[in-house]
Design a protein around this motif. Structure first.
Motif, PDB file in Angstrom:
ATOM      1  N   ASN A  84      25.648  55.393  49.454  1.00 42.69           N
ATOM      2  CA  ASN A  84      26.760  54.493  49.751  1.00 42.69           C
ATOM      3  C   ASN A  84      27.925  55.250  50.361  1.00 42.69           C
ATOM      4  OD1 ASN A  84      25.677  52.024  48.854  1.00 42.69           O
ATOM      5  ND2 ASN A  84      26.162  52.519  46.721  1.00 42.69           N
ATOM      6  N   ASP A 139      32.297  51.602  50.174  1.00 41.28           N
ATOM      7  CA  ASP A 139      31.376  50.769  49.410  1.00 41.28           C
ATOM      8  C   ASP A 139      31.389  51.156  47.938  1.00 41.28           C
ATOM      9  OD1 ASP A 139      30.628  49.255  51.561  1.00 41.28           O
ATOM     10  OD2 ASP A 139      28.835  50.426  52.022  1.00 41.28           O
ATOM     11  N   GLN A 164      32.284  48.621  44.936  1.00 40.90           N
ATOM     12  CA  GLN A 164      31.431  48.428  43.777  1.00 40.90           C
ATOM     13  C   GLN A 164      32.189  48.673  42.480  1.00 40.90           C
ATOM     14  OE1 GLN A 164      27.872  50.789  44.200  1.00 40.90           O
ATOM     15  NE2 GLN A 164      27.204  49.714  46.046  1.00 40.90           N
ATOM     16  N   SER A 204      34.288  45.555  41.922  1.00 41.85           N
ATOM     17  CA  SER A 204      33.413  44.467  41.512  1.00 41.85           C
ATOM     18  C   SER A 204      32.969  44.631  40.059  1.00 41.85           C
ATOM     19  CB  SER A 204      32.187  44.422  42.440  1.00 41.85           C
ATOM     20  OG  SER A 204      31.296  43.406  42.047  1.00 41.85           O
ATOM     21  N   SER A 225      35.552  39.505  45.945  1.00 42.39           N
ATOM     22  CA  SER A 225      34.550  39.309  44.900  1.00 42.39           C
ATOM     23  C   SER A 225      34.796  38.087  44.032  1.00 42.39           C
ATOM     24  CB  SER A 225      34.498  40.547  43.994  1.00 42.39           C
ATOM     25  OG  SER A 225      34.167  41.704  44.725  1.00 42.39           O
TER      26      SER A 225
END
Length: 593
Positions: free
Chosen positions: A225, A229, A233, A236, A265
């Motif tokens: 990743n 990203d 994550q 999230s 998100s």
């Protein structure tokens, strides 16, 4: 997010169990939604719950494993619990599935502290997350071990009355105790990233399952990743919740980035901002524009209604004293007024991404100090540094660690010696194998973040029954950050991350000069807290500190020769000692009958 208290006393725990409800009441703010107790002959345990993931009673605690072997009291959140235990309704249940996940903390992503009682092996596991985001304290006595989420409750149950003089020197120097020890002699933290196991005979052993330096020395993230990203994550993951999530929103780049990513998100996000009449510290206008741009629900809560009642509550509410917690107290109070149980915060971004001027000032001044005082003193003064810190750095030709400690200090080394009668320990050192950026980041994470910011974030949010989540303090994200060029990080700092997101508002916030959240300590000390200042040399500090030194410090402040934060620190300390001694005098243990 919860709290727990327990006593391990082989063969005698049933007697301690009579006090469980009393201990539970003292940590009610940590979990007003549910409470539970459990005990057998060897262990007595009480738990308070703030219900966030799986708010049903099936996740109330203490909770036994399906086979009855293990009993768990858990504080925190496991963000990857669904991947680790697909059939679990919540993270508490997930920790007890199969061979309990709780025995493998290296698999967990989140913030957590828990006590796991193995009824078959008659062994207690005390486990803490990698960074120390959730508190876990222990007092080991000859015939019992007291443990739990509150240092002062642990100390009171163990009847520990003595103030640790070394911790006192640390507090004066740094504004909080920069060590695993606490002001209560005999009460210590369980180290972050570790498992402490206590068995028969009350012998304990500790295993470290993670440490920051090892992660930052190894520069392979491995999952392919990108950095952006990896941060997406993290955000999230930190949004996992069965109740609405809030966001502390200022005019700064950190909370703006969180708002941008969180909105991708979830649509269920409420931003909370403290507003002030003083335009020099008010960021509500910038926060409004951010909320409007990203389509967030937004509430501005006036921060002007701070009165003696709020200040007095803050001063007695702290589990351990800190000069740095009132800002968290205020904004958490504002979020709680909006009926929020969870809020994201940008805490930790400055420490890992080099958001403070110290990230370039520390190595620069260290290099100058090695050339001697003639250069260091005028350079630091020209940069706005206090003259006493300039003298200290220049005189002693500091190492990187020592220079960092001076720049983070509250009282000078001479003042600490006079007040406490001893020198404070230096900050926690870091590995020389790390590149410069990560050495500086590690200094911040292992010292200021761990011993001040994370303690304050937990203590002063939970006073208002609010859980704070910190996507910037995430080991997976940090692993990806280590893949970046250390030189680029040193030069570009936060722009290494923010520039990867194609958003004009974020770019504007990144170019904006950092302002910080300033508390008007001087106004409080000369106004509603003036009586506290007058009694500093007459209360419990008389006997703990040199009383003539305390009077001299107050006189220097009144003459304009000392910063108000020094006096604020003494007021916080005085109030905490009074509060703890009151707790000791009012709180009996089983030994008292």
């Amino acid at each position: 997010m919860c709290g727990f208290i327990g006593v391990l006393a082989f063969g005698e725990a049933s007697a301690w169990a009579s006090r469980l409800e009393e201990w539970s009441a003292r940590i009610q703010h940590r979990g007003p939604d549910a409470e539970g107790t459990w005990h057998d002959d060897d262990l007595a345990l009480t738990h308070r719950r703030l219900s966030i993931i799986d708010p049903t009673s099936s996740s109330d605690q203490p909770l036994a494993s399906p086979d009855g072997r293990f009993v768990l009291a858990f504080n925190g959140e496991i963000y990857n619990f669904r991947a680790l235990a697909p059939g679990a309704r919540g993270d508490t249940q997930a920790l007890l599935q199969g061979r309990p996940l709780a025995t493998s903390p290296e698999l967990l992503r989140g913030m957590f502290a828990y006590a796991l009682w193995d009824r078959a092996a008659r062994e207690l596991w005390l486990v803490r997350d990698r960074y120390g985001m959730k508190p876990l304290y222990v007092a080991e006595r000859p015939d019992h071990v007291v443990f739990g989420s509150s240092a002062r409750i642990v100390g009171a149950i163990a009847r520990l009355e003595e103030i640790d003089t070394q911790a006192l020197a640390q507090y004066l120097r740094y504004g909080s105790v920069w060590s695993k020890g606490t002001l209560i002699k005999g009460v210590e933290e369980v180290d972050p990233g570790s498992v402490k196991r206590c068995g028969r005979g009350l012998q304990s052993r500790v295993r470290r399952y993670w440490n920051l330096s090892s992660q930052l020395i190894c520069n392979s993230a491995s999952d392919g990743n990108s950095l952006e990203d990896a941060f997406r994550q993290s955000v999230s993951a930190h949004l996992v919740s069965d109740v609405p999530v809030g966001l502390f929103l200022s005019g700064g780049v950190d909370s703006t980035l969180l708002a941008l990513i969180a909105k991708e998100s979830t649509q269920d996000l409420t931003a909370v901002t403290l507003g002030f009449k003083d335009l020099h510290i008010d960021e509500s206008g910038l926060a409004r524009s951010t909320a409007a741009a990203y389509g967030l629900r937004h509430t501005v809560v006036a921060g002007e209604d701070i009165d003696t009642q709020h200040l007095d509550h803050f001063l007695v509410a702290g589990d351990l004293p800190s000069i740095d917690g009132f800002n968290t107290y205020l904004v958490s109070r504002a979020a709680s007024q909006q009926s929020l149980k969870v809020a994201l915060t940008g805490l930790g971004a400055d420490e890992i991404l080099g958001g403070y001027s110290k990230h370039w000032l520390v190595p620069a001044l260290t290099a100058l100090a090695r050339l001697g005082r003639p250069l260091t003193h005028p350079v630091l003064r020209a940069l706005g540094g206090p003259s006493d810190k300039a003298r200290e750095i220049a005189t002693h030709r500091q190492s990187l660690v020592a220079t960092y400690g001076v720049l983070r200090s509250v009282f000078t080394i001479e003042d600490v010696r006079q007040l406490a009668g001893r020198d404070p320990h230096p900050p926690v050192g870091v590995s020389d194998e790390l590149p410069l950026h990560f050495r500086l980041a590690s200094l911040e994470i292992e010292n200021y973040l761990r011993f001040t910011l994370l303690r304050d974030a937990d203590t002063y949010s939970m006073i208002h029954s609010l859980e704070l989540r910190m996507p910037f303090v995430d080991h997976v994200f940090h692993r990806h950050l280590r893949e970046q060029s250390p030189l680029e990080l040193m030069l570009r700092r936060k722009r290494v991350l923010t520039a990867r997101f194609n958003d004009q508002l974020l770019r504007d916030r990144a170019r904006r000069r950092k302002t910080g959240f300033r508390i008007p300590y001087r106004d409080y000390l000369r106004g509603p807290l003036s009586s506290h200042v007058r009694q500093l040399d007459k209360g419990p500090l008389n006997g703990l500190l040199d009383v003539d030194g305390v009077s001299e410090v107050v006189n220097r402040w009144r003459a304009g020769m000392l910063n108000s934060v020094n006096i604020w620190g003494l007021v916080c300390l005085d109030s905490w000692v009074r509060s703890y001694r009151s707790l000791l005098s009012n709180g009996k243990t089983v030994k008292d009958g």
